[in-house]
Design a protein around this motif. Structure first.
Motif, mmCIF file in Angstrom:
data_model
loop_
_atom_site.group_PDB
_atom_site.id
_atom_site.type_symbol
_atom_site.label_atom_id
_atom_site.label_comp_id
_atom_site.label_asym_id
_atom_site.label_seq_id
_atom_site.Cartn_x
_atom_site.Cartn_y
_atom_site.Cartn_z
ATOM 1 N N THR A 169 -18.806 0.594 4.168
ATOM 2 C CA THR A 169 -17.931 -0.114 5.054
ATOM 3 C C THR A 169 -16.557 0.534 4.934
ATOM 4 O OG1 THR A 169 -17.020 -1.494 3.183
ATOM 5 C CG2 THR A 169 -18.869 -2.445 4.204
ATOM 6 N N ARG B 151 -8.511 11.256 4.400
ATOM 7 C CA ARG B 151 -6.969 11.117 4.942
ATOM 8 C C ARG B 151 -6.632 12.424 5.662
ATOM 9 N NH1 ARG B 151 -5.583 5.962 5.096
ATOM 10 N NH2 ARG B 151 -3.244 6.984 5.406
ATOM 11 N N ILE C 39 -6.670 9.570 -2.382
ATOM 12 C CA ILE C 39 -7.698 8.499 -2.937
ATOM 13 C C ILE C 39 -8.219 8.859 -4.201
ATOM 14 C CG2 ILE C 39 -9.166 6.767 -2.646
ATOM 15 C CD1 ILE C 39 -8.722 6.947 0.317
ATOM 16 N N ILE D 253 -6.767 -5.250 -1.435
ATOM 17 C CA ILE D 253 -7.203 -5.841 -0.077
ATOM 18 C C ILE D 253 -8.618 -6.258 -0.036
ATOM 19 C CG2 ILE D 253 -7.621 -3.880 1.436
ATOM 20 C CD1 ILE D 253 -6.217 -7.026 2.616
ATOM 21 N N THR E 217 0.857 -1.006 -0.018
ATOM 22 C CA THR E 217 -0.002 0.008 0.092
ATOM 23 C C THR E 217 1.006 1.164 0.122
ATOM 24 O OG1 THR E 217 -1.922 0.897 1.175
ATOM 25 C CG2 THR E 217 -0.360 0.018 2.692
ATOM 26 N N ILE F 97 -16.382 9.100 7.856
ATOM 27 C CA ILE F 97 -14.880 9.225 7.683
ATOM 28 C C ILE F 97 -14.956 10.239 7.014
ATOM 29 C CG2 ILE F 97 -12.881 8.078 6.820
ATOM 30 C CD1 ILE F 97 -14.469 6.470 9.264
ATOM 31 N N THR G 69 -4.928 5.445 12.229
ATOM 32 C CA THR G 69 -5.530 5.203 10.791
ATOM 33 C C THR G 69 -4.966 6.033 9.533
ATOM 34 O OG1 THR G 69 -7.438 6.352 11.002
ATOM 35 C CG2 THR G 69 -7.632 4.078 12.013
ATOM 36 N N GLY H 181 -13.863 2.095 -0.137
ATOM 37 C CA GLY H 181 -12.629 2.473 -0.852
ATOM 38 C C GLY H 181 -12.273 4.178 -0.439
ATOM 39 N N GLU H 182 -13.426 4.788 -0.292
ATOM 40 C CA GLU H 182 -13.373 6.478 0.126
ATOM 41 C C GLU H 182 -14.730 6.678 0.652
ATOM 42 O OE1 GLU H 182 -13.209 8.315 -4.073
ATOM 43 O OE2 GLU H 182 -13.908 6.359 -4.675
ATOM 44 N N PRO H 183 -15.070 7.936 0.967
ATOM 45 C CA PRO H 183 -16.211 8.145 1.361
ATOM 46 C C PRO H 183 -17.035 8.506 0.267
ATOM 47 C CG PRO H 183 -14.433 9.981 2.249
ATOM 48 C CD PRO H 183 -13.855 9.061 1.118
ATOM 49 N N TRP I 180 -12.549 0.557 6.091
ATOM 50 C CA TRP I 180 -11.466 -0.205 6.680
ATOM 51 C C TRP I 180 -10.292 0.061 5.497
ATOM 52 C CZ3 TRP I 180 -10.175 -5.179 3.791
ATOM 53 C CH2 TRP I 180 -10.947 -5.370 2.711
ATOM 54 N N GLN I 181 -9.164 -0.707 5.651
ATOM 55 C CA GLN I 181 -7.977 -0.407 5.246
ATOM 56 C C GLN I 181 -7.066 -1.523 4.954
ATOM 57 O OE1 GLN I 181 -6.403 1.897 8.706
ATOM 58 N NE2 GLN I 181 -6.304 3.624 7.271
ATOM 59 N N THR I 182 -6.235 -1.598 4.006
ATOM 60 C CA THR I 182 -5.400 -2.736 3.635
ATOM 61 C C THR I 182 -4.537 -3.123 5.251
ATOM 62 O OG1 THR I 182 -4.578 -1.741 1.695
ATOM 63 C CG2 THR I 182 -3.198 -3.244 2.426
ATOM 64 N N GLU I 183 -4.364 -2.113 5.775
ATOM 65 C CA GLU I 183 -3.705 -2.559 7.006
ATOM 66 C C GLU I 183 -4.513 -3.393 8.205
ATOM 67 O OE1 GLU I 183 -3.995 0.221 5.611
ATOM 68 O OE2 GLU I 183 -2.022 1.382 5.717
HETATM 69 C C1 6R9 Z 1 -10.499 -1.269 1.893
HETATM 70 C C2 6R9 Z 1 -9.561 -0.310 1.488
HETATM 71 C C3 6R9 Z 1 -7.827 2.574 2.884
HETATM 72 C C4 6R9 Z 1 -8.381 4.209 2.772
HETATM 73 C C5 6R9 Z 1 -8.842 4.536 4.353
HETATM 74 C C6 6R9 Z 1 -9.890 5.660 3.973
HETATM 75 C C7 6R9 Z 1 -10.503 5.194 2.663
HETATM 76 C C8 6R9 Z 1 -12.199 3.062 2.667
HETATM 77 C C9 6R9 Z 1 -14.016 4.067 3.169
HETATM 78 C C10 6R9 Z 1 -12.753 4.981 3.227
HETATM 79 C C11 6R9 Z 1 -14.677 6.585 3.831
HETATM 80 C C12 6R9 Z 1 -15.224 4.491 3.405
HETATM 81 N N1 6R9 Z 1 -11.712 4.389 2.992
HETATM 82 N N2 6R9 Z 1 -13.304 2.798 3.018
HETATM 83 N N3 6R9 Z 1 -13.129 6.196 3.276
HETATM 84 N N4 6R9 Z 1 -15.512 5.667 3.902
HETATM 85 N N5 6R9 Z 1 -16.289 3.501 3.471
HETATM 86 O O1 6R9 Z 1 -10.121 0.568 0.774
HETATM 87 O O2 6R9 Z 1 -8.315 -0.210 1.738
HETATM 88 O O3 6R9 Z 1 -6.990 0.669 -0.337
HETATM 89 O O4 6R9 Z 1 -5.807 0.505 2.009
HETATM 90 O O5 6R9 Z 1 -7.693 2.076 1.729
HETATM 91 O O6 6R9 Z 1 -9.564 4.296 2.225
HETATM 92 O O7 6R9 Z 1 -9.320 6.643 3.881
HETATM 93 O O8 6R9 Z 1 -7.778 4.933 5.183
HETATM 94 P P1 6R9 Z 1 -7.055 0.740 1.323
#
Ligand code: 6R9
Length: 635
Positions: free
Chosen positions: A398, A502, A508, A296, A250, A499, A485, A373-375, A400-403
């Motif tokens: 949902t 970042r 993103i 991920i 990542t 959320i 995070t 993946g993003e808001p 979450w993150q790669t981590e």
């Molecule tokens: C699973 C994935 C992680 C970053 C994360 C955040 C953003 C992911 C989100 C979201 C708002 C959601 N992110 N899901 N922001 N709402 N439902 O995407 O992993 O590629 O590691 O990205 O994506 O900023 O910190 P990854």
């Protein structure tokens, strides 16, 4: 009461409280009741966030593929495990049953073993979304090799960096890949990358496009003849719970990607548990996550989570726009998809098109919609809810993150009332905290801050491959004793989380995390460039797009700007991939800097977003005249 399957809000609160009061007891019960272990653990959890060290189910032994394949054979051997939908809608879909998948994974595992791959060896997988991608991932896990999937849209340089970082000696790829109407020369990219990877001794190639490729004598082999000859059974390597299962890279705030290391037992338990609950998965469902297994989301919610539950998981090779913008909905209708999980950027792109592309299909099979993946912005949320879900399908936003390995904050369908743009409530076992800039936890509701997690959960990444100090520094140093995070979040009056994005140097774009540093490194390689800074700005479809501020060397000043811009984007494509190309390039005389020499990206972000009425605190700004000029000439 079973902890494993939450069915209403009251039950969620009960389970959540229990999971926080006694996390070890909670996860032990889940692990015992729902998985196959060759040997039980000595301890459920050992942890110390200051080192940091985290161990789940230490001492236990298992093989994750036994949980994803073998144990289903007697009860659902003839059920479809992977439903492969190819790029071209005129090509037939492929239904791979659990029995067939088991056999194909075993054959592939035996081929890997014949090639000398064993326990702990790293294998880089650079394959498009075809069955061999999922099969080879599972084949690695079968024999205890550590897979590292590199998204097949990355450039040769990005691929080489990852191969070298994890020290892989083997690469799995295909002749080419399809992307809508285009065929891409994947093997050519691998050949280019391997010029920089002297340790790679063997490359196995799946035939997909049938295009002409080079096969290097002694290094490259077609995989099919080897599979045909291989034995159809392969006993699973018995792994320790804390043995690495995979490495997934990542972006971070420096040029080097971070190889997040996920281990076996905890990852399995958490991804299976969250899959079951977040998607309210039932035996007869047809579940489809549109992500690529190179990310991920694909690892956890196309491969491991669904298969550990014995689900039918759709694997889609194509893109949402080919042959037209109705492709997703055509597939939903054709396979009677019940859960559909995609990214906000895809939703926004489709919402822009004629509604006929959606309404012409029967989407009544759908029960749950997901985003990741993003808001997600409010407009996209409503479009998804109204036109795809017909206002009947809960949307699980949902976070979450790669981590984190699995979903940490999300509604549970039919339990948690949803609220547009809110990821809502933490999953059982997840203890979020919002922190202020001074490192103090902000209690209560209607507050915002930096999002941390206070207590470990089973699928948290254990380290960064080869760089534990960086792991500690990135995630456990900003706020003592907590996992940070990198995201900002707010908590509303009822305790729902939203959320906000970042707070670090990751942008993103279309759901892809891009670190600013590697892009700037690529740009700075151009002989005419002196310095550069990249920021994100809001974009209707991509969520964010990239805006580059570039200072030219004196020698570059006389060059044609349009050509320069093209060359710069070309460099970015070569180093990172086309996803990182700049939408806007502004050549500037200088960059706003603090007295300590840090670029003030905050100011550049405001200019790029055309929000310059209040630049905030500029007291540490060294060169206000530069800011004036950048504003005057901004694009
Ligand atoms: C699973 C994935 C992680 C970053 C994360 C955040 C953003 C992911 C989100 C979201 C708002 C959601 N992110 N899901 N922001 N709402 N439902 O995407 O992993 O590629 O590691 O990205 O994506 O900023 O910190 P990854």
């Amino acid at each position: 009461m079973s902890n494993y399957h939450i069915k209403h809000l009251e039950e969620y609160f009960q389970v959540y409280r229990k999971s926080v009061r006694n996390p070890e007891g909670f996860w032990e019960e889940v692990a015992e009741e729902h998985f196959l272990w060759r040997k039980k653990w000595n301890s459920v959890l050992e942890w110390d966030f200051t080192k940091p060290e985290i161990k789940w189910f230490d001492g236990a032994q298992l093989n994750i593929t036994e949980n994803c394949l073998d144990r289903h054979l007697n009860i659902r051997g003839d059920k479809t495990a992977i439903l492969f939908e190819p790029n071209d809608p005129n090509d037939p879909a492929e239904h791979i049953t659990y029995r067939q998948l088991h056999e194909r994974v075993c054959r592939y595992a035996n081929v890997l073993k014949d090639q000398g791959v064993g326990r702990g060896d790293r294998v880089v997988i650079y394959l498009p979304m075809i069955p061999d991608l999922a099969i080879s991932v599972l084949a690695c896990a079968r024999i205890g090799a550590i897979h590292s999937v590199v998204f097949a849209g990355f450039s040769s340089t990005a691929l080489a960096t990852r191969i070298n970082d994890c020290g892989a000696k083997m690469v799995l790829t295909s002749d080419g890949s399809y992307r809508g109407s285009k065929a891409i020369d994947l093997k050519g990219i691998v050949d280019e990358a391997l010029k920089q990877c002297p340790d790679v001794k063997s490359v196995l190639v799946t035939k997909r496009t049938g295009s002409e490729i080079n096969m290097k004598e002694g290094r490259d082999q077609w995989v099919q003849p080897l599979l045909d000859k291989a034995y159809a059974d392969c006993s699973p390597e018995i792994m320790n719970s804390e043995d690495p299962l995979f490495i997934l890279y990542t972006s971070g705030s420096t040029g080097r990607p971070k190889g997040m290391v996920h281990t076996t037992g905890g990852y399995m338990v958490y991804t299976a548990y969250t899959f079951k609950n977040v998607f309210q998965y039932k035996e007869e469902d047809i579940y489809w996550c549109t992500a690529d297994i190179g990310w991920i989301t694909g690892h956890s919610y196309i491969v491991y989570g669904p298969l550990a539950n014995g689900a039918t998981t759709v694997m889609f090779e194509g893109v949402p726009s080919y042959p037209d913008f109705g492709r997703f909905w055509e597939v939903v209708q054709k396979h009677k998809v019940t859960q559909f999980y995609t990214a906000p950027t895809a939703i926004r792109a489709l919402a822009k098109e004629n509604l006929d592309f959606v309404t012409k299909y029967d989407l009544s099979s759908l029960k749950v919609l997901g985003t990741v993946g993003e808001p997600i912005n409010e407009e996209a949320w409503h479009w998804y809810n109204d036109h795809v879900g017909d206002k009947k399908c809960p949307i699980v936003d949902t976070w979450w993150q790669t981590e984190t390995g699995g979903i940490l904050i999300s509604p549970i369908p039919y339990s948690t009332p949803t609220k547009p743009t809110y990821a809502t409530l933490p999953m059982p076992g997840i203890q979020p905290a919002l922190m202020d800039e001074n490192g103090k936890e902000i209690k209560g509701n209607q507050v915002d801050g930096r999002l941390c997690i206070k207590f470990p959960w089973p699928s948290i990444a254990r380290t960064i491959w080869g760089d534990h100090a960086r792991y500690k520094d990135t995630y456990f140093s900003a706020f003592e004793g907590k996992y940070f995070t990198g995201d900002g979040a707010l908590r509303d009056e009822v305790g729902y989380y939203r959320i906000t994005g970042r707070v670090d140097d990751v942008i993103i774009v279309s759901g892809h995390n891009l670190g600013t540093a590697p892009i700037e490194d690529a740009i700075n390689e151009h002989p005419a460039v002196a310095e550069s800074a990249i920021v994100g700005f809001p974009h209707d479809i991509k969520g964010n797009a990239l805006y580059g501020y570039i200072i030219l060397k004196e020698t570059g000043e006389t060059r044609n700007r349009e050509n320069l811009a093209k060359e710069i984007n070309q460099l970015i494509t070569e180093h990172i991939g086309p996803i990182a190309k700049l939408d806007k390039i502004q050549f500037v005389p200088g960059l706003p800097k603090t007295r300590s020499g840090k670029i003030m990206r905050r100011i550049l972000r405001k200019i790029a977003s055309k929000d310059t009425s209040n630049l905030g605190d500029t007291s540490t700004l060294l060169n206000p005249e530069v800011v004036e000029q950048i504003m005057k000439e901004s694009l």
